[in-house]
Design an enzyme around this catalytic site. Structure first.
Site, PDB file in Angstrom:
ATOM      1  N   GLY A 242      48.523  80.523  36.416  1.00  0.00           N
ATOM      2  CA  GLY A 242      48.556  81.265  35.160  1.00  0.00           C
ATOM      3  C   GLY A 242      47.989  82.670  35.255  1.00  0.00           C
ATOM      4  O   GLY A 242      47.776  83.327  34.238  1.00  0.00           O
TER       5      GLY A 242
ATOM      6  N   CYS B 227      57.208  87.162  36.259  1.00  0.00           N
ATOM      7  CA  CYS B 227      56.345  86.480  35.290  1.00  0.00           C
ATOM      8  C   CYS B 227      57.036  86.419  33.924  1.00  0.00           C
ATOM      9  O   CYS B 227      57.987  87.153  33.666  1.00  0.00           O
ATOM     10  CB  CYS B 227      54.990  87.176  35.182  1.00  0.00           C
ATOM     11  SG  CYS B 227      55.086  88.904  34.703  1.00  0.00           S
TER      12      CYS B 227
END
Length: 316
Positions: free
Chosen positions: A70, A127
């Site tokens: 993350g 991303c």
């Protein structure tokens, strides 16, 4: 001894080997001489502070690993003050990787990180894009073009667009990045995957799905590097399952000017030096005087290759 120096666009590297973002830390200096690597790619930073994904964040798989980190970040100010300086003490180009949630965030972050001590900015457009329901920027040529154009307008630095292998047609996405002004592309990132614990019947990752990396993805990554090489004229940095010098040679034959090493460094922190040594040995054994001779030098049946590429474009 063979010449290992390569050029990735306007950037001169002493050899084509560098770490992949997120798979490298300053502590690796205990196992490696940073002055012998081609470049130093630092973990990604985002303009917003974030804690990252819920645990567990890593799960082992056959011939690889799944991760759902993350990209934890403490923001750009902390990054400039605490993370970047230790890497700039070496005589090796520093590559800063940037992650962002929107096009505007990317543009602002890149402008702020265009520092004299930074040789290259790697824009991690693989991303999620919050303006497109979480789909990665590089999943689509239009969003790729918009993101890369905004970055190009906000920096005079060399910058590479890091693409995702989860796109349906990476060659078209790579072409969009080139047309929008990227100086090079990094092909690529992890493949989206999942693993389930059959005892608990729960996903092994706290975020359910994550990125698959390691030797398991190498054939896919290699194919995508070759597709991009045939589509663009800017340099390609290959990434995906590289563990040995022969792996690196394969990626260069497919069209990569340089390579990034990721998961293999978790197993052996000194593996990049072994790959560099192995490249010297390979060149000596095969009579290669200059490693640049290998770039895109795979021997192909042109007619069969053109037919296969047309099929790939139509099915993609």
């Amino acid at each position: 001894m063979a010449k290992l120096n390569v050029k990735v666009g306007d950037l001169n590297l002493r050899n084509p080997v560098m770490p992949a973002s997120g798979c490298f830390a300053i502590e690796y200096s205990e196992a490696l001489d940073f002055n012998k690597l081609g470049a130093l790619v630092i973990k990604s930073v985002s303009p917003k502070s974030r804690a990252g994904n819920p645990t567990p964040r890593v799960a082992e798989t056959a011939s690889g690993m799944l991760n759902s980190i993350g990209i934890p970040s403490k923001g750009l100010d902390y990054y400039r003050r605490e993370v970047l300086p230790p890497y700039t003490r070496y005589d090796t180009p520093v590559v800063v990787s940037i992650s962002a949630d929107t096009v505007d965030e990317f543009a602002r972050a890149v402008a702020e990180m265009s520092l004299p001590e930074v040789a290259v900015i790697e824009a991690n457009i693989s991303c999620p894009n919050l303006e497109a329901d979480g789909m990665a920027f590089a999943m689509d040529p239009d969003t790729t073009y918009k993101a890369v154009s905004a970055i190009r307008r906000n920096t005079g630095h060399i910058f590479w667009a890091k693409l995702t292998p989860n796109a349906s047609n990476v060659a078209v996405v790579a072409k969009a990045a080139e047309e929008a002004g990227a100086d090079g592309i990094v092909m690529g990132n992890t493949l989206l995957g999942m693993s389930i614990d059959v005892r608990t019947r729960k996903p092994k990752l706290g975020n359910v799905m994550g990125g698959l990396s390691g030797p398991a993805i190498k054939p896919v990554a290699l194919r995508m590097v070759h597709q991009c090489y045939r589509s663009v004229h800017i340099p390609i940095v290959g990434c995906g399952g590289i563990c040995t010098a022969e792996d690196a040679v394969e990626f260069m034959l497919a069209g990569a000017s340089a390579v990034q090493v990721g998961t293999a460094s978790f197993i052996d922190p000194g593996v990049m030096q072994k790959i560099i040594d192995g490249l010297h040995a390979y060149c000596d054994e095969t009579g290669v005087a200059d490693i640049n001779e290998l770039i895109g030098a795979v021997k192909l049946d042109r007619q069969l290759t053109d037919r296969w590429l047309r099929f790939a474009q139509q099915s993609g």
